[in-house]
Design a protein around this motif. Sequence first.
Motif, PDB file in Angstrom:
ATOM      1  N   ALA A 195      -6.610   1.615   1.048  1.00  0.00           N
ATOM      2  CA  ALA A 195      -6.898   0.929  -0.085  1.00  0.00           C
ATOM      3  C   ALA A 195      -6.006  -0.062  -0.595  1.00  0.00           C
ATOM      4  N   VAL A 196      -4.594   0.008  -0.559  1.00  0.00           N
ATOM      5  CA  VAL A 196      -3.657  -1.033  -0.963  1.00  0.00           C
ATOM      6  C   VAL A 196      -3.622  -2.170   0.246  1.00  0.00           C
ATOM      7  N   ARG A 197      -3.900  -1.701   1.477  1.00  0.00           N
ATOM      8  CA  ARG A 197      -3.769  -2.815   2.418  1.00  0.00           C
ATOM      9  C   ARG A 197      -5.227  -3.620   2.094  1.00  0.00           C
ATOM     10  N   SER A 198      -6.250  -3.208   1.752  1.00  0.00           N
ATOM     11  CA  SER A 198      -7.463  -4.008   1.896  1.00  0.00           C
ATOM     12  C   SER A 198      -7.250  -4.861   0.395  1.00  0.00           C
ATOM     13  N   GLY A 199      -6.533  -4.291  -0.412  1.00  0.00           N
ATOM     14  CA  GLY A 199      -6.414  -5.155  -1.919  1.00  0.00           C
ATOM     15  C   GLY A 199      -5.446  -6.099  -1.715  1.00  0.00           C
ATOM     16  N   LEU A 200      -4.268  -6.123  -0.599  1.00  0.00           N
ATOM     17  CA  LEU A 200      -3.310  -7.314  -0.291  1.00  0.00           C
ATOM     18  C   LEU A 200      -4.076  -8.136   0.408  1.00  0.00           C
ATOM     19  N   VAL A 201      -5.089  -7.809   1.564  1.00  0.00           N
ATOM     20  CA  VAL A 201      -5.897  -8.768   2.019  1.00  0.00           C
ATOM     21  C   VAL A 201      -6.646  -9.729   1.142  1.00  0.00           C
ATOM     22  N   GLN A 202      -7.328  -9.015   0.133  1.00  0.00           N
ATOM     23  CA  GLN A 202      -8.018  -9.763  -0.825  1.00  0.00           C
ATOM     24  C   GLN A 202      -7.154 -10.770  -1.390  1.00  0.00           C
ATOM     25  N   LEU A 203      -5.990 -10.311  -2.112  1.00  0.00           N
ATOM     26  CA  LEU A 203      -5.197 -11.025  -2.931  1.00  0.00           C
ATOM     27  C   LEU A 203      -4.261 -12.238  -2.121  1.00  0.00           C
ATOM     28  N   GLY A 204      -4.121 -11.850  -0.728  1.00  0.00           N
ATOM     29  CA  GLY A 204      -3.343 -12.712  -0.024  1.00  0.00           C
ATOM     30  C   GLY A 204      -1.840 -12.570  -0.256  1.00  0.00           C
ATOM     31  N   LEU A 205      -1.452 -11.352  -0.832  1.00  0.00           N
ATOM     32  CA  LEU A 205      -0.011 -11.128  -1.277  1.00  0.00           C
ATOM     33  C   LEU A 205       0.731 -10.058  -0.525  1.00  0.00           C
ATOM     34  N   MET A 206       1.973  -9.747  -0.697  1.00  0.00           N
ATOM     35  CA  MET A 206       2.541  -8.661  -0.071  1.00  0.00           C
ATOM     36  C   MET A 206       2.715  -7.463  -1.131  1.00  0.00           C
ATOM     37  N   GLU A 207       3.124  -6.457  -0.471  1.00  0.00           N
ATOM     38  CA  GLU A 207       3.335  -5.212  -1.350  1.00  0.00           C
ATOM     39  C   GLU A 207       4.113  -5.308  -2.571  1.00  0.00           C
ATOM     40  N   ASP A 208       5.277  -6.018  -2.035  1.00  0.00           N
ATOM     41  CA  ASP A 208       6.374  -6.087  -3.224  1.00  0.00           C
ATOM     42  C   ASP A 208       5.847  -7.435  -4.309  1.00  0.00           C
ATOM     43  N   GLU A 209       4.694  -7.911  -4.001  1.00  0.00           N
ATOM     44  CA  GLU A 209       4.238  -8.814  -5.238  1.00  0.00           C
ATOM     45  C   GLU A 209       3.373  -8.589  -5.986  1.00  0.00           C
ATOM     46  N   VAL A 210       2.974  -7.200  -5.889  1.00  0.00           N
ATOM     47  CA  VAL A 210       1.923  -6.812  -6.907  1.00  0.00           C
ATOM     48  C   VAL A 210       2.486  -5.329  -7.206  1.00  0.00           C
ATOM     49  N   THR A 211       1.736  -4.870  -8.509  1.00  0.00           N
ATOM     50  CA  THR A 211       1.943  -3.463  -9.048  1.00  0.00           C
ATOM     51  C   THR A 211       0.642  -2.861  -8.506  1.00  0.00           C
ATOM     52  N   VAL A 212       0.855  -1.477  -8.269  1.00  0.00           N
ATOM     53  CA  VAL A 212      -0.281  -0.839  -7.713  1.00  0.00           C
ATOM     54  C   VAL A 212      -0.672   0.458  -8.627  1.00  0.00           C
ATOM     55  N   GLU A 213      -1.762   0.579  -9.151  1.00  0.00           N
ATOM     56  CA  GLU A 213      -2.132   1.829  -9.908  1.00  0.00           C
ATOM     57  C   GLU A 213      -3.141   2.514  -9.184  1.00  0.00           C
ATOM     58  N   VAL A 214      -2.880   4.031  -8.845  1.00  0.00           N
ATOM     59  CA  VAL A 214      -3.752   4.848  -8.220  1.00  0.00           C
ATOM     60  C   VAL A 214      -4.948   5.335  -9.140  1.00  0.00           C
ATOM     61  N   LEU A 215      -6.340   4.727  -8.987  1.00  0.00           N
ATOM     62  CA  LEU A 215      -7.295   5.240  -9.646  1.00  0.00           C
ATOM     63  C   LEU A 215      -7.998   6.678  -9.296  1.00  0.00           C
ATOM     64  N   ALA A 216      -8.110   6.762  -8.026  1.00  0.00           N
ATOM     65  CA  ALA A 216      -8.703   7.918  -7.530  1.00  0.00           C
ATOM     66  C   ALA A 216      -8.140   8.461  -6.291  1.00  0.00           C
ATOM     67  N   GLU A 217      -7.746   9.559  -6.167  1.00  0.00           N
ATOM     68  CA  GLU A 217      -7.321  10.140  -4.780  1.00  0.00           C
ATOM     69  C   GLU A 217      -8.398  10.378  -3.843  1.00  0.00           C
ATOM     70  N   PRO A 218      -8.213  10.208  -2.409  1.00  0.00           N
ATOM     71  CA  PRO A 218      -9.225  10.593  -1.655  1.00  0.00           C
ATOM     72  C   PRO A 218      -9.663  11.719  -1.513  1.00  0.00           C
ATOM     73  N   LYS A 219     -10.916  12.195  -1.421  1.00  0.00           N
ATOM     74  CA  LYS A 219     -11.629  13.525  -1.138  1.00  0.00           C
ATOM     75  C   LYS A 219     -12.395  13.662   0.161  1.00  0.00           C
ATOM     76  N   SER A 220     -11.862  14.654   1.173  1.00  0.00           N
ATOM     77  CA  SER A 220     -12.607  14.826   2.279  1.00  0.00           C
ATOM     78  C   SER A 220     -13.923  15.565   2.377  1.00  0.00           C
ATOM     79  N   GLY A 221     -14.217  16.302   1.230  1.00  0.00           N
ATOM     80  CA  GLY A 221     -15.316  16.895   0.880  1.00  0.00           C
ATOM     81  C   GLY A 221     -15.449  17.880   1.967  1.00  0.00           C
ATOM     82  N   PHE A 222     -16.801  18.730   2.220  1.00  0.00           N
ATOM     83  CA  PHE A 222     -16.953  19.896   2.783  1.00  0.00           C
ATOM     84  C   PHE A 222     -17.868  19.362   4.047  1.00  0.00           C
ATOM     85  N   LEU A 223     -17.296  19.607   5.279  1.00  0.00           N
ATOM     86  CA  LEU A 223     -17.988  19.300   6.544  1.00  0.00           C
ATOM     87  C   LEU A 223     -18.901  17.829   6.509  1.00  0.00           C
ATOM     88  N   GLY A 224     -17.909  16.766   5.656  1.00  0.00           N
ATOM     89  CA  GLY A 224     -18.133  15.420   5.646  1.00  0.00           C
ATOM     90  C   GLY A 224     -18.961  15.018   4.548  1.00  0.00           C
TER      91      GLY A 224
END
Length: 260
Positions: free
Chosen positions: A14-43
Amino acid sequence: MRTIEATGKTIEDAVRSGLVQLGLMEDEVTVEVLAEPKSGFLGFGSKPAKVRLTAKDDAPKAGASLDVTEDTPAVQEDVQPEPVSPVVEEEPAPAAEEPAPAVEHTAFSAEEAAARAKAFLQEVLQNMGISDVIIEKMIKADKVILHLHGKNLGILIGKHGQTLDALQYLTNLTTNQGEDMRHFVMLDVENYRKRREDALRQLALRLASRVKRSGEKLVLEPMNGYERKVIHVALQNDDHVRTESEGQDPYRHVVIYYQE
């Protein structure tokens, strides 16, 4: 202040996708995690990670050029000097040193970007054990294109160009690192981009015909922004269908709708 939200299978994706959209490197942004990924059950019930990226105040803007200004004389303020007691010097004062000449800054050119990108690719190819690769450059107004030619380069493309897109992303990060002006570098392997464009146009026309026969919408597989644009352009003059991009990266996709 530039802020976007992005999703991915993992927080890193998710961070990598956002960096591509902004055209910036990781040390040039602040990152806030809004939701952790969930694997679910059997997909089922799985949910992607979601983050919010905010560009820092000193982060460079994409396409911004260096600010080079001419020296202007300093404005002297009308300040009355304070009285100074006379001082008798026993030895003559040493001559003042001449100021060092100002260093001239030049803009980061497309030629320099192409050379830096080519050097990075050659190092990557060498580490992968891939030799006898010819890299041709083409400089356009909006991008630098590097064409790679050689034998057995399919490993650099991957499924639907995913490996090529990842390599292109890393090349852009390395090429533009530390520069105020940025150049977009597009990679192509054995004219894959052109062949992929032709295939997408044909796919768009076939699916549009199916939508016009059935009257029902069709949802395409997730694509990057460049490939989605190919679909939109291919069908923009068809009066009986319309296209929309829906979802969030990296799952953003094109939907073809029927219209009277």
